[in-house]
Design a protein around this motif. Structure first.
Motif, PDB file in Angstrom:
ATOM      1  N   VAL A 239       0.841  -1.229   0.083  1.00  0.00           N
ATOM      2  CA  VAL A 239       0.117  -0.031  -0.096  1.00  0.00           C
ATOM      3  C   VAL A 239       1.074   1.181  -0.089  1.00  0.00           C
ATOM      4  CG1 VAL A 239      -1.690   1.348   1.358  1.00  0.00           C
ATOM      5  CG2 VAL A 239      -1.962  -1.256   1.034  1.00  0.00           C
ATOM      6  N   LEU A 240       1.924   1.190   0.742  1.00  0.00           N
ATOM      7  CA  LEU A 240       2.697   2.460   0.907  1.00  0.00           C
ATOM      8  C   LEU A 240       3.383   2.710  -0.499  1.00  0.00           C
ATOM      9  CD1 LEU A 240       4.412   1.724   4.476  1.00  0.00           C
ATOM     10  CD2 LEU A 240       3.159   3.716   3.611  1.00  0.00           C
ATOM     11  N   LEU A 241       3.991   1.582  -0.983  1.00  0.00           N
ATOM     12  CA  LEU A 241       4.554   1.642  -2.354  1.00  0.00           C
ATOM     13  C   LEU A 241       3.549   2.228  -3.590  1.00  0.00           C
ATOM     14  CD1 LEU A 241       6.878  -1.252  -2.580  1.00  0.00           C
ATOM     15  CD2 LEU A 241       7.516   1.034  -2.350  1.00  0.00           C
ATOM     16  N   LEU A 242       2.383   1.895  -3.700  1.00  0.00           N
ATOM     17  CA  LEU A 242       1.371   1.862  -4.642  1.00  0.00           C
ATOM     18  C   LEU A 242       0.951   3.481  -4.424  1.00  0.00           C
ATOM     19  CD1 LEU A 242      -0.452  -1.432  -4.596  1.00  0.00           C
ATOM     20  CD2 LEU A 242       0.935  -0.385  -6.552  1.00  0.00           C
TER      21      LEU A 242
ATOM     22  N   ILE B 129      -2.869   4.368  -6.128  1.00  0.00           N
ATOM     23  CA  ILE B 129      -3.985   4.009  -5.331  1.00  0.00           C
ATOM     24  C   ILE B 129      -4.014   5.556  -4.490  1.00  0.00           C
ATOM     25  CG2 ILE B 129      -3.915   1.529  -5.254  1.00  0.00           C
ATOM     26  CD1 ILE B 129      -2.845   1.928  -2.329  1.00  0.00           C
ATOM     27  N   THR B 130      -5.371   5.721  -3.955  1.00  0.00           N
ATOM     28  CA  THR B 130      -5.804   6.673  -3.034  1.00  0.00           C
ATOM     29  C   THR B 130      -5.835   5.827  -1.489  1.00  0.00           C
ATOM     30  OG1 THR B 130      -7.949   6.494  -3.450  1.00  0.00           O
ATOM     31  CG2 THR B 130      -6.690   8.480  -4.603  1.00  0.00           C
ATOM     32  N   ALA B 131      -5.031   6.286  -0.688  1.00  0.00           N
ATOM     33  CA  ALA B 131      -5.119   5.458   0.544  1.00  0.00           C
ATOM     34  C   ALA B 131      -4.583   6.753   1.859  1.00  0.00           C
ATOM     35  CB  ALA B 131      -4.231   4.279   0.548  1.00  0.00           C
ATOM     36  N   SER B 132      -5.049   6.024   2.795  1.00  0.00           N
ATOM     37  CA  SER B 132      -4.683   6.819   4.435  1.00  0.00           C
ATOM     38  C   SER B 132      -4.018   5.525   4.975  1.00  0.00           C
ATOM     39  CB  SER B 132      -6.160   7.156   5.029  1.00  0.00           C
ATOM     40  OG  SER B 132      -5.659   7.609   6.143  1.00  0.00           O
ATOM     41  N   VAL B 133      -2.765   6.154   5.393  1.00  0.00           N
ATOM     42  CA  VAL B 133      -1.686   5.240   5.992  1.00  0.00           C
ATOM     43  C   VAL B 133      -1.062   5.996   7.154  1.00  0.00           C
ATOM     44  CG1 VAL B 133       0.336   3.959   5.737  1.00  0.00           C
ATOM     45  CG2 VAL B 133      -1.005   4.183   3.941  1.00  0.00           C
TER      46      VAL B 133
ATOM     47  N   VAL C  76      -6.012   2.332   4.950  1.00  0.00           N
ATOM     48  CA  VAL C  76      -7.346   2.217   4.352  1.00  0.00           C
ATOM     49  C   VAL C  76      -7.077   2.739   2.981  1.00  0.00           C
ATOM     50  CG1 VAL C  76      -9.696   3.056   4.254  1.00  0.00           C
ATOM     51  CG2 VAL C  76      -8.527   2.893   6.514  1.00  0.00           C
ATOM     52  N   VAL C  77      -7.516   1.762   1.848  1.00  0.00           N
ATOM     53  CA  VAL C  77      -7.204   2.028   0.518  1.00  0.00           C
ATOM     54  C   VAL C  77      -8.595   2.479   0.166  1.00  0.00           C
ATOM     55  CG1 VAL C  77      -6.858   1.101  -1.712  1.00  0.00           C
ATOM     56  CG2 VAL C  77      -5.428   0.216   0.054  1.00  0.00           C
ATOM     57  N   PHE C  78      -8.723   3.516  -0.528  1.00  0.00           N
ATOM     58  CA  PHE C  78      -9.909   4.121  -0.953  1.00  0.00           C
ATOM     59  C   PHE C  78     -10.193   4.063  -2.530  1.00  0.00           C
ATOM     60  CE2 PHE C  78      -8.420   7.052   2.379  1.00  0.00           C
ATOM     61  CZ  PHE C  78      -9.508   6.884   3.245  1.00  0.00           C
ATOM     62  N   GLY C  79      -9.379   3.585  -3.183  1.00  0.00           N
ATOM     63  CA  GLY C  79      -9.590   3.046  -4.627  1.00  0.00           C
ATOM     64  C   GLY C  79      -8.271   3.199  -5.385  1.00  0.00           C
ATOM     65  N   ILE C  80      -8.402   2.796  -6.603  1.00  0.00           N
ATOM     66  CA  ILE C  80      -7.323   2.719  -7.623  1.00  0.00           C
ATOM     67  C   ILE C  80      -7.510   3.991  -8.475  1.00  0.00           C
ATOM     68  CG2 ILE C  80      -6.300   1.404  -9.468  1.00  0.00           C
ATOM     69  CD1 ILE C  80      -7.324  -1.218  -8.033  1.00  0.00           C
TER      70      ILE C  80
END
Length: 89
Positions: free
Chosen positions: A27-30, A36-40, A55-59
């Protein structure tokens, strides 16, 4: 490889909670690659032993294009364990 992980989550329902350390790395790399859109949340102090959850919100559109160009087939959605309470009606 993170691109294979992207193919794995392609058909998931978002938002997707990610807790496994290896998956958090993907997730961090993507996210850094803007696929992707994500909250880390930030990592805690070394050795703190605190669990992290992304939390991955989408691609993103770039992520979708990258998948199409990679030739990787989309995979079946990840298996999510069900809770016993889900069966009570």
């Amino acid at each position: 490889m993170s691109l294979e992980y992207l193919a794995r989550i392609e058909n998931e329902r978002f938002p997707l909670a990610v807790r496994q350390p290896a998956e958090l790395d993907h997730v961090l790399l993507l996210k850094a690659a803007q696929l992707i859109t994500a909250s880390v949340p930030p990592a805690g102090p070394f050795g703190a032993g605190t669990a992290r959850e992304a939390v991955v919100f989408g691609i993103t559109e770039l992520g979708v294009r990258t998948l199409r160009q990679s030739g990787l087939p989309p995979e079946a959605p990840l298996h999510r364990p069900t809770r016993a309470a889900d069966f009570d009606a």
